[in-house]
Design a protein around this motif. Sequence first.
Motif, mmCIF file in Angstrom:
data_model
loop_
_atom_site.group_PDB
_atom_site.id
_atom_site.type_symbol
_atom_site.label_atom_id
_atom_site.label_comp_id
_atom_site.label_asym_id
_atom_site.label_seq_id
_atom_site.Cartn_x
_atom_site.Cartn_y
_atom_site.Cartn_z
ATOM 1 N N THR A 60 -20.672 27.679 43.849
ATOM 2 C CA THR A 60 -19.257 27.338 43.725
ATOM 3 C C THR A 60 -18.584 28.193 42.666
ATOM 4 O O THR A 60 -17.413 28.568 42.809
ATOM 5 C CB THR A 60 -19.098 25.848 43.375
ATOM 6 O OG1 THR A 60 -19.721 25.052 44.383
ATOM 7 C CG2 THR A 60 -17.628 25.466 43.264
ATOM 8 N N PHE A 63 -16.898 31.390 43.884
ATOM 9 C CA PHE A 63 -15.554 31.247 44.446
ATOM 10 C C PHE A 63 -14.534 30.922 43.362
ATOM 11 O O PHE A 63 -13.364 31.309 43.473
ATOM 12 C CB PHE A 63 -15.549 30.186 45.541
ATOM 13 C CG PHE A 63 -16.185 30.657 46.816
ATOM 14 C CD1 PHE A 63 -15.525 31.555 47.636
ATOM 15 C CD2 PHE A 63 -17.445 30.224 47.179
ATOM 16 C CE1 PHE A 63 -16.115 32.005 48.813
ATOM 17 C CE2 PHE A 63 -18.046 30.668 48.349
ATOM 18 C CZ PHE A 63 -17.380 31.569 49.174
ATOM 19 N N ASN A 64 -14.959 30.226 42.316
ATOM 20 C CA ASN A 64 -14.052 29.995 41.193
ATOM 21 C C ASN A 64 -13.644 31.320 40.556
ATOM 22 O O ASN A 64 -12.494 31.511 40.154
ATOM 23 C CB ASN A 64 -14.728 29.109 40.143
ATOM 24 C CG ASN A 64 -14.860 27.664 40.602
ATOM 25 O OD1 ASN A 64 -14.148 27.230 41.499
ATOM 26 N ND2 ASN A 64 -15.771 26.924 39.989
ATOM 27 N N ARG A 65 -14.595 32.250 40.459
ATOM 28 C CA ARG A 65 -14.305 33.571 39.902
ATOM 29 C C ARG A 65 -13.315 34.323 40.788
ATOM 30 O O ARG A 65 -12.384 34.963 40.298
ATOM 31 C CB ARG A 65 -15.612 34.359 39.752
ATOM 32 C CG ARG A 65 -15.473 35.840 39.404
ATOM 33 C CD ARG A 65 -14.574 36.121 38.241
ATOM 34 N NE ARG A 65 -14.860 35.295 37.078
ATOM 35 C CZ ARG A 65 -14.087 35.240 35.997
ATOM 36 N NH1 ARG A 65 -12.960 35.968 35.958
ATOM 37 N NH2 ARG A 65 -14.406 34.468 34.983
ATOM 38 N N VAL A 66 -13.509 34.235 42.115
ATOM 39 C CA VAL A 66 -12.591 34.899 43.043
ATOM 40 C C VAL A 66 -11.186 34.314 42.926
ATOM 41 O O VAL A 66 -10.186 35.054 42.894
ATOM 42 C CB VAL A 66 -13.109 34.761 44.495
ATOM 43 C CG1 VAL A 66 -12.063 35.267 45.490
ATOM 44 C CG2 VAL A 66 -14.414 35.532 44.673
ATOM 45 N N LEU A 67 -11.083 32.998 42.811
ATOM 46 C CA LEU A 67 -9.776 32.356 42.662
ATOM 47 C C LEU A 67 -9.099 32.762 41.362
ATOM 48 O O LEU A 67 -7.869 32.924 41.309
ATOM 49 C CB LEU A 67 -9.934 30.833 42.728
ATOM 50 C CG LEU A 67 -10.325 30.262 44.091
ATOM 51 C CD1 LEU A 67 -10.563 28.763 43.991
ATOM 52 C CD2 LEU A 67 -9.266 30.568 45.141
ATOM 53 N N LYS A 68 -9.880 32.958 40.307
ATOM 54 C CA LYS A 68 -9.313 33.412 39.037
ATOM 55 C C LYS A 68 -8.776 34.827 39.158
ATOM 56 O O LYS A 68 -7.773 35.180 38.521
ATOM 57 C CB LYS A 68 -10.371 33.327 37.934
ATOM 58 C CG LYS A 68 -10.650 31.911 37.458
ATOM 59 C CD LYS A 68 -11.642 31.883 36.311
ATOM 60 C CE LYS A 68 -11.894 30.463 35.840
ATOM 61 N NZ LYS A 68 -12.894 30.417 34.722
ATOM 62 N N ILE A 70 -7.443 36.046 41.820
ATOM 63 C CA ILE A 70 -6.164 35.907 42.516
ATOM 64 C C ILE A 70 -5.089 35.406 41.559
ATOM 65 O O ILE A 70 -3.979 35.950 41.500
ATOM 66 C CB ILE A 70 -6.306 34.926 43.700
ATOM 67 C CG1 ILE A 70 -7.259 35.498 44.761
ATOM 68 C CG2 ILE A 70 -4.941 34.622 44.314
ATOM 69 C CD1 ILE A 70 -7.548 34.545 45.907
ATOM 70 N N GLU A 71 -5.447 34.389 40.793
ATOM 71 C CA GLU A 71 -4.472 33.743 39.916
ATOM 72 C C GLU A 71 -4.090 34.604 38.715
ATOM 73 O O GLU A 71 -2.911 34.738 38.382
ATOM 74 C CB GLU A 71 -5.037 32.408 39.423
ATOM 75 C CG GLU A 71 -4.095 31.651 38.502
ATOM 76 C CD GLU A 71 -4.693 30.333 38.020
ATOM 77 O OE1 GLU A 71 -4.039 29.644 37.225
ATOM 78 O OE2 GLU A 71 -5.820 30.013 38.458
ATOM 79 N N LEU A 99 -5.062 35.095 49.897
ATOM 80 C CA LEU A 99 -6.366 35.002 50.536
ATOM 81 C C LEU A 99 -6.218 35.145 52.046
ATOM 82 O O LEU A 99 -5.476 34.401 52.685
ATOM 83 C CB LEU A 99 -7.023 33.655 50.206
ATOM 84 C CG LEU A 99 -8.322 33.337 50.948
ATOM 85 C CD1 LEU A 99 -9.419 34.342 50.590
ATOM 86 C CD2 LEU A 99 -8.779 31.920 50.633
#
Length: 283
Positions: A60, A63-68, A70-71, A99
């Motif tokens: 998990t 995916f948290n790293r990928v979302l960061k 993006i953000e 995404l």
Amino acid sequence: MNTSFKTIVISDVHLGTKGAKAKEIAHFLKQYRCENLILNGDIIDGWQLKKSGSWKRKHTRFFNRVLKMIENHNTNVYYLRGNHDDFLDQILPLQIGRLHIQTDMIYESAGKKYFITHGDVFDSITSNLRWIAYLGDIGYTFLLWLNRIVNYYRYKAGLPYFSLSQYVKGKVKQAVSYIDDYEEELAKMAKSKGCDGIICGHIHKAENRMIDGIHYLNSGDWVETMSALAEDHDGNWQLIYYYEIDFKSQLKPEPKEDSPWGEIREVAFENRKEDLDSPSYRF
């Protein structure tokens, strides 16, 4: 060296399996910034999750790293379907903000056009070689298990890491023939689409070379090789290997007041050596 790239491509992470290097790839992505992150298939291993795989917190965190990314950095993320995450077929295509989840894509940069696909389409082109897919799912899993035992004793003896699967691929005539055919067929596919190059994964063999005038790029995997493709802002591509990054020499700098991102860190690394309707993206 600069850690800011235009595009980074990774593939074959196989989250949900014991062999997945989820912690390492999250650490890797933390070192870099990019305008575009392309997750080129087999990021989640749905095949193994249906059988003996398990989902862990470190998976998990990827995916948290990928979302960061993006953000915090406005990174555009493209998740392309692979054969092990074919469950995505149920929702394709899908876009949520930055995404994008889709089958494949055409990437245009620096005056060149690349067809990007996971690469399992080759298995359907040459149906007589589909046995390699089953070998990859069953035999490869066994080799990874055996490889952990072999390298445990090699580590105890002070010996470097040894890839048993890569050794087998290099010795088994059918596997060598499959890889050669795979690369040549995908190069032909790129040419038929009017592209200058092709970017793929699937066979867990990182590569950056020319095949009959077509630029063939393979991002490797994050089970053994731990490699990624990176494009600088001038359109030049290179392979980056996790084992070659000098993390220990990196000290976290204090953020500069005049920069929203702070100072960009440096890492040391060196280079190593059909027809689908696809949306076109120009960056």
